[in-house]
Design a protein around this motif. Structure first.
Motif, PDB file in Angstrom:
ATOM      1  N   ALA A   1       0.813  -1.227   0.000  1.00 38.95           N
ATOM      2  CA  ALA A   1       0.000   0.000   0.000  1.00 38.95           C
ATOM      3  C   ALA A   1       0.842   1.271   0.000  1.00 38.95           C
ATOM      4  O   ALA A   1       0.298   2.372  -0.095  1.00 38.95           O
ATOM      5  CB  ALA A   1      -1.017   0.030   1.145  1.00 38.95           C
TER       6      ALA A   1
ATOM      7  N   ASP B   1       6.355  -8.361  -0.151  1.00 31.56           N
ATOM      8  CA  ASP B   1       5.841  -7.122  -0.738  1.00 31.56           C
ATOM      9  C   ASP B   1       4.542  -7.464  -1.479  1.00 31.56           C
ATOM     10  O   ASP B   1       4.548  -8.347  -2.346  1.00 31.56           O
ATOM     11  CB  ASP B   1       6.900  -6.592  -1.718  1.00 31.56           C
ATOM     12  CG  ASP B   1       6.585  -5.192  -2.236  1.00 31.56           C
ATOM     13  OD1 ASP B   1       5.613  -4.587  -1.757  1.00 31.56           O
ATOM     14  OD2 ASP B   1       7.337  -4.722  -3.121  1.00 31.56           O
ATOM     15  N   ILE B   2       3.464  -6.792  -1.153  1.00 31.38           N
ATOM     16  CA  ILE B   2       2.218  -7.053  -1.888  1.00 31.38           C
ATOM     17  C   ILE B   2       1.732  -5.751  -2.517  1.00 31.38           C
ATOM     18  O   ILE B   2       1.856  -4.677  -1.938  1.00 31.38           O
ATOM     19  CB  ILE B   2       1.135  -7.716  -1.010  1.00 31.38           C
ATOM     20  CG1 ILE B   2       0.563  -6.747   0.037  1.00 31.38           C
ATOM     21  CG2 ILE B   2       1.675  -8.965  -0.334  1.00 31.38           C
ATOM     22  CD1 ILE B   2      -0.683  -7.286   0.724  1.00 31.38           C
TER      23      ILE B   2
ATOM     24  N   SER C   1      -6.877   0.415  -5.836  1.00 35.53           N
ATOM     25  CA  SER C   1      -8.326   0.290  -5.802  1.00 35.53           C
ATOM     26  C   SER C   1      -8.976   0.266  -7.171  1.00 35.53           C
ATOM     27  O   SER C   1      -9.937  -0.468  -7.374  1.00 35.53           O
ATOM     28  CB  SER C   1      -8.936   1.378  -4.940  1.00 35.53           C
ATOM     29  OG  SER C   1      -8.157   2.516  -4.965  1.00 35.53           O
TER      30      SER C   1
ATOM     31  N   ASP D   1       2.441   4.056 -11.643  1.00 37.66           N
ATOM     32  CA  ASP D   1       3.527   3.413 -10.884  1.00 37.66           C
ATOM     33  C   ASP D   1       4.608   2.947 -11.846  1.00 37.66           C
ATOM     34  O   ASP D   1       4.308   2.435 -12.930  1.00 37.66           O
ATOM     35  CB  ASP D   1       2.984   2.191 -10.118  1.00 37.66           C
ATOM     36  CG  ASP D   1       2.092   2.603  -8.971  1.00 37.66           C
ATOM     37  OD1 ASP D   1       2.404   3.608  -8.308  1.00 37.66           O
ATOM     38  OD2 ASP D   1       1.080   1.916  -8.731  1.00 37.66           O
TER      39      ASP D   1
ATOM     40  N   ARG E   1       6.706   6.985  -9.024  1.00 37.70           N
ATOM     41  CA  ARG E   1       5.496   7.281  -9.787  1.00 37.70           C
ATOM     42  C   ARG E   1       5.776   8.339 -10.836  1.00 37.70           C
ATOM     43  O   ARG E   1       6.744   9.079 -10.733  1.00 37.70           O
ATOM     44  CB  ARG E   1       4.382   7.771  -8.847  1.00 37.70           C
ATOM     45  CG  ARG E   1       3.865   6.676  -7.934  1.00 37.70           C
ATOM     46  CD  ARG E   1       2.677   7.130  -7.125  1.00 37.70           C
ATOM     47  NE  ARG E   1       1.610   7.727  -7.891  1.00 37.70           N
ATOM     48  CZ  ARG E   1       0.576   7.065  -8.421  1.00 37.70           C
ATOM     49  NH1 ARG E   1       0.475   5.762  -8.271  1.00 37.70           N
ATOM     50  NH2 ARG E   1      -0.353   7.711  -9.085  1.00 37.70           N
TER      51      ARG E   1
ATOM     52  N   ASN F   1      -3.335   8.046   0.155  1.00 37.18           N
ATOM     53  CA  ASN F   1      -2.837   8.660  -1.078  1.00 37.18           C
ATOM     54  C   ASN F   1      -3.203  10.143  -1.082  1.00 37.18           C
ATOM     55  O   ASN F   1      -4.371  10.490  -0.908  1.00 37.18           O
ATOM     56  CB  ASN F   1      -3.483   8.008  -2.300  1.00 37.18           C
ATOM     57  CG  ASN F   1      -3.197   6.533  -2.351  1.00 37.18           C
ATOM     58  OD1 ASN F   1      -2.365   6.032  -1.592  1.00 37.18           O
ATOM     59  ND2 ASN F   1      -3.861   5.834  -3.240  1.00 37.18           N
TER      60      ASN F   1
HETATM   61  O1  DLL Z   1      -3.039   0.692  -1.514  1.00 40.18           O
HETATM   62  C1  DLL Z   1      -4.277  -1.282  -2.150  1.00 40.18           C
HETATM   63  C2  DLL Z   1      -3.433  -2.097  -1.254  1.00 40.18           C
HETATM   64  C3  DLL Z   1      -3.849  -2.351   0.037  1.00 40.18           C
HETATM   65  C4  DLL Z   1      -2.259  -2.663  -1.713  1.00 40.18           C
HETATM   66  C5  DLL Z   1      -3.094  -3.141   0.864  1.00 40.18           C
HETATM   67  C6  DLL Z   1      -1.473  -3.469  -0.905  1.00 40.18           C
HETATM   68  C7  DLL Z   1      -1.913  -3.694   0.386  1.00 40.18           C
HETATM   69  P1  DLL Z   1      -4.776   2.470  -3.218  1.00 40.18           P
HETATM   70  O2  DLL Z   1      -5.139   3.141  -1.947  1.00 40.18           O
HETATM   71  O3  DLL Z   1      -5.630   2.679  -4.404  1.00 40.18           O
HETATM   72  O4  DLL Z   1      -4.750   0.918  -3.020  1.00 40.18           O
HETATM   73  O5  DLL Z   1      -3.283   2.900  -3.554  1.00 40.18           O
HETATM   74  C8  DLL Z   1      -2.641   2.358  -4.671  1.00 40.18           C
HETATM   75  O6  DLL Z   1      -0.463   2.599  -3.663  1.00 40.18           O
HETATM   76  O7  DLL Z   1      -0.830   2.847  -7.189  1.00 40.18           O
HETATM   77  C9  DLL Z   1       0.938   2.489  -5.540  1.00 40.18           C
HETATM   78  O8  DLL Z   1       1.377   3.798  -5.857  1.00 40.18           O
HETATM   79  C10 DLL Z   1       0.870   2.328  -4.035  1.00 40.18           C
HETATM   80  N1  DLL Z   1       1.214   0.945  -3.641  1.00 40.18           N
HETATM   81  C11 DLL Z   1       0.391  -0.080  -3.372  1.00 40.18           C
HETATM   82  N2  DLL Z   1       1.111  -1.180  -3.045  1.00 40.18           N
HETATM   83  C12 DLL Z   1       2.429  -0.833  -3.139  1.00 40.18           C
HETATM   84  C13 DLL Z   1       3.662  -1.514  -2.949  1.00 40.18           C
HETATM   85  C14 DLL Z   1      -3.946   0.194  -2.157  1.00 40.18           C
HETATM   86  N3  DLL Z   1       3.718  -2.781  -2.573  1.00 40.18           N
HETATM   87  C15 DLL Z   1      -1.249   2.916  -4.818  1.00 40.18           C
HETATM   88  N4  DLL Z   1       4.801  -0.811  -3.183  1.00 40.18           N
HETATM   89  C16 DLL Z   1      -0.497   2.269  -5.967  1.00 40.18           C
HETATM   90  C17 DLL Z   1       4.776   0.479  -3.557  1.00 40.18           C
HETATM   91  C18 DLL Z   1       2.480   0.528  -3.534  1.00 40.18           C
HETATM   92  N5  DLL Z   1       3.652   1.166  -3.748  1.00 40.18           N
END
Ligand code: DLL
Length: 435
Positions: free
Chosen positions: A214, A235-236, A240, A304, A328, A339
């Protein structure tokens, strides 16, 4: 290496069979959106593409891109491909200005999402015997509910903690025998620090694997988390617009994140020209949803930056891998998992009387937590007025920022012409975090 897959059939499918499946799914998705989403019908018509011309996955490169601006223009539900009565859930993330980016799910989408999040946990050899402590935030953010459903789908025992309440997290982690932790990497470090202050050695608990994402993080953070929590840190990745978490996950081989490409097809493009790039070349990640019902996206530009590789992985999964996200193409910041676009802050400031369009956003990581300060110039006469008026203005800005972003920011009002003017592009953000 011992690998347990949640859906071996798809995660270890032969490449040819996988391509054929993707092609078939793409064909049916394009036909569906053409019929049901006026926005896509218009876009495909403008590009001169008839849905029946899309036959295999190789035809994807001919299709137009979808961007965050399209979400804004179609706000709130204009990109949905089903009737609202089939939509059982919505989530939202930050838009570039005041309006959020809204995403929807049918019952079948929720089932798909549960499965891809279960696959994510499977990438750390998670099984029904595991106890999953889910410290991603529950609510409009997709992290909490996505990993929650994934844990349940796996058959594991889920502790729906959400973020915060760190001492309690640590207590339950010990008492409930948590084996898998889901959180942002920065929050994992916070848990480690608080545990140390409490005199708790997390390395002695049953914690085994952490699923961290995230926000951007680094190998240095990985090392620190692994040492302090006694876990393997994976790393996951997800976002959304496509579904939430459950788009891609690192496995125990630690060499990139497997993309669940039977559902979410990735490409890397040159952000300037839009041209698709071959394996190994860095560029902007683009996703196409092959199977989603409520919100199937064609070539969504994530902004990304990363690279893809099809090299075989030691775990046996055949799915393409993406490398860690390295940055980004836009100015989006991720602060405490939220975000934030500087333009959102700007639009709040511009609507408040008494402020000037000169501001600076300062981000720092202090005591493991991100802090944000917004300095804004205010009208000259306010400084000669009573202090109370300045105080009211400060509170109002803080309140408005909180209501749009859900973040508490330190607001500093400064006198006119205090913030350095630039000759060219204004520098609005100073990010001092070292990750
Ligand atoms: O962050 C979904 C999520 C939740 C992913 C839990 C992993 C775990 P959004 O709030 O829409 O969704 O943000 C998405 O976060 O485009 C990236 O820029 C950044 N991001 C997500 N995972 C990673 C990662 C969730 N493992 C935006 N490494 C994405 C770097 C990440 N950036």
């Amino acid at each position: 290496m011992k690998t347990r897959c949640f859906e071996k059939k798809y995660e270890m499918m032969g490449r040819d069979e996988l391509s054929a499946l993707q092609g078939e799914r793409l064909r049916s998705m394009v036909a569906r959106v053409y019929q049901r989403v006026p926005f896509y019908r218009r876009k495909l018509d403008e590009a001169g593409i008839r849905p029946e011309e899309v036959r295999s996955i190789d035809d994807l490169v001919r299709l137009p891109f979808t961007t965050k601006i399209d979400f804004r223009d179609q706000y709130p539900f204009g990109l949905f491909a089903v009737d609202m009565k089939k939509v059982v859930r919505v989530h939202a993330s930050s838009g570039t200005t005041g309006k959020p980016t809204v995403v929807g799910y049918t019952r079948k989408d929720i089932e798909l999402w549960s499965r891809t999040c279960a696959r994510t946990l499977g990438c750390g050899n998670g099984t029904a015997r595991d106890v999953v402590q889910n410290a991603y935030g529950y609510g409009l953010f997709t992290g909490g509910l996505g990993m929650h459903y994934g844990g349940e789908r796996l058959g594991a025992t889920v502790i729906p903690m959400s973020g915060g309440n760190t001492k309690r997290q640590i207590l339950l982690m010990q008492d409930f025998g948590t084996t898998l932790l889901c959180s942002t990497p920065s929050y994992a470090l916070e848990i480690a620090e608080v545990a140390a202050e409490m005199g708790v050695d997390l390395r002695k608990t049953k914690l085994r694997v952490g699923f961290f994402g995230a926000e951007p993080w680094s190998d240095n953070m990985r090392k620190a988390i692994e040492e302090r929590l006694g876990v393997t840190a994976l790393d996951i990745y997800g976002f959304s617009e496509v579904i939430g978490p459950g788009v891609a996950s690192e496995c125990l081989a630690h060499c990139g994140l497997h993309v669940f490409e039977d559902h979410f097809y990735p490409e890397v493009i040159d952000p300037q020209t839009g041209r698709s790039l071959p394996d190994g070349q860095p560029g902007e990640l683009v996703f196409t949803c092959l199977t989603k019902e409520a919100l199937p996206l064609i070539r969504y530009r994530t902004r990304d930056l990363t690279r893809l590789t099809h090299e075989p992985c030691a775990c046996g999964r055949t799915l393409v891998r993406m490398q860690r996200v390295t940055g980004r193409t836009d100015d989006m910041l991720i602060i405490r998992g939220v975000n934030v676009f500087p333009s959102q802050i700007e639009s709040v400031l511009l609507e408040i009387e008494g402020t000037q369009p000169h501001y600076l956003i300062l981000v720092e990581r202090r005591d493991r937590l991100d802090e944000i300060e917004i300095q804004v110039e205010v009208d000259e006469k306010l400084f000669s007025d009573e202090i109370r008026k300045l105080e009211d203005l400060r509170n109002r800005i803080g309140y408005e920022i909180y209501s749009i972003l859900g973040l508490t920011a330190k607001i500093t009002l400064v006198e006119p012409r205090t913030i350095e003017r630039s000759q060219g592009k204004a520098k609005r953000v100073i990010d001092k975090r070292v990750i």
